[in-house]
Write a protein that holds these residues in place. Structure first.
Motif, PDB file in Angstrom:
ATOM      1  N   LEU B  64      -3.553  12.115  27.694  1.00  0.00           N
ATOM      2  CA  LEU B  64      -4.816  12.771  28.072  1.00  0.00           C
ATOM      3  C   LEU B  64      -5.690  12.937  26.836  1.00  0.00           C
ATOM      4  N   GLU B  65      -5.069  13.393  25.756  1.00  0.00           N
ATOM      5  CA  GLU B  65      -5.813  13.582  24.511  1.00  0.00           C
ATOM      6  C   GLU B  65      -6.361  12.242  24.003  1.00  0.00           C
ATOM      7  N   ARG B  66      -5.539  11.187  24.055  1.00  0.00           N
ATOM      8  CA  ARG B  66      -6.008   9.864  23.626  1.00  0.00           C
ATOM      9  C   ARG B  66      -7.203   9.407  24.454  1.00  0.00           C
ATOM     10  N   PHE B  67      -7.103   9.595  25.769  1.00  0.00           N
ATOM     11  CA  PHE B  67      -8.190   9.138  26.640  1.00  0.00           C
ATOM     12  C   PHE B  67      -9.482   9.890  26.342  1.00  0.00           C
ATOM     13  N   PHE B  68      -9.402  11.215  26.242  1.00  0.00           N
ATOM     14  CA  PHE B  68     -10.613  11.999  26.005  1.00  0.00           C
ATOM     15  C   PHE B  68     -11.186  11.741  24.601  1.00  0.00           C
ATOM     16  N   SER B  69     -10.325  11.455  23.639  1.00  0.00           N
ATOM     17  CA  SER B  69     -10.807  11.140  22.292  1.00  0.00           C
ATOM     18  C   SER B  69     -11.593   9.834  22.279  1.00  0.00           C
ATOM     19  N   ARG B  70     -11.167   8.899  23.123  1.00  0.00           N
ATOM     20  CA  ARG B  70     -11.888   7.629  23.208  1.00  0.00           C
ATOM     21  C   ARG B  70     -13.168   7.779  24.042  1.00  0.00           C
TER      22      ARG B  70
END
Lengths: 140, 140, 140
Positions: B64-70
């Motif tokens: 989730l964190e990776r997706f929102f960071s991108r």
């Protein structure tokens, strides 16, 4: 006098897509004989959502699905959590981007939904699932 | 008889990431002796969220964190509001894309969460913060 | 003793953008003489949102608008539902990505909003609209 009631029901999904539950929720409000109050719905899952959206042109829901499929692509190499397949992590992300609970006032024994609003379970997984919705009503 | 109670607590974050509060919220429900009812949580900030998500595999939260960071990159040249740094405006956008309040029914003295659902404060700022959560319970 | 009240008001929007309703909602809480309780707001539309966001620097709201305009572009060839123009389907998508209802606890006769939180109707359509908000309050 104010009182409350609780209820739980399940929605059998046939895979990714929208399943309207407005009628079922409205029927329960009738059973509870609440004229004025508040209803809260909670979906007990992390890979499907509750969404209020247009219930007229079904193309709106198909476009929502198209948009979310492009925004959160199945099989994206970014994701590490892939235990349940290419749609596993995208389903969690879609859920985070939307909601799993809703609270809607009741007036004149009816949900105060707008003319074009319907309540949907939005299944994000490709395979069929049984989804549990917990409901709480308060009112008189 | 129906009664209500209020509560406020703070969560010390160590920077961007997820901080589970399910146990703390459940303990307060026990203190209030509410068997059936409704709890509402409200996060008093505009750069962090309340999120219900999977509490089993921690990789889900990392993804989730990776997706929102991108999706909402720090330092994006699109943003004008950069007073507090490169993660300032992305934190506001992430908050807008998720939620700051949640309402969850209570049955049998417990939150009706699904087996895999936990309640999290999602810190969107890179630096540690103290986040305030206001809670309201209604029930009997 | 716990009691409830209902209310509905409309917000005249001048097209896409943010319209703060915090003061109006707070005034109604005062009218209801509720010191402790819970308020729920529901927007009766599928192309506008209710959002809690920063009420200090207006650049935050302009940046939110910039981000959503880029994320969900008007006139995107992906969309089939274009009956009402290039901003029709993007307005539905923005609504799905945010929320149409909010529940906020009340303490000491006030919303427990954080220092920087305001409540907004976020109009997603380019043309002006009249937006209906239904409100429910419970408390004592």
């Amino acid at each position: 006098m104010l009182h409350q009631a609780s209820y739980e029901f399940s929605v059998a999904t046939r895979g990714r897509g929208f399943y309207e539950i407005t009628r079922q929720v409205s029927a329960w409000i009738g059973d509870c004989a609440v004229q004025q109050g508040l209803i809260t719905l909670h979906l007990r899952h992390t890979s499907a959502s509750l969404l209020i959206q247009e219930n007229a042109d079904p193309e709106v829901r198909r476009d929502l699905e198209r948009f979310f499929s492009r925004l959160v692509p199945d099989g994206d190499a970014l994701f590490q959590h892939t235990a349940e397949g290419e749609d596993d992590m995208p389903a969690h992300v879609r859920t985070a981007l939307t909601a799993v609970n809703l609270s809607i006032p009741i007036m004149d024994s009816r949900l105060v939904l707008g003319t074009w609003q319907g309540i949907y379970v939005w299944e994000h997984r490709v395979e069929p699932h049984s989804r549990r919705v917990a409901a709480h009503i308060l009112g008189e």
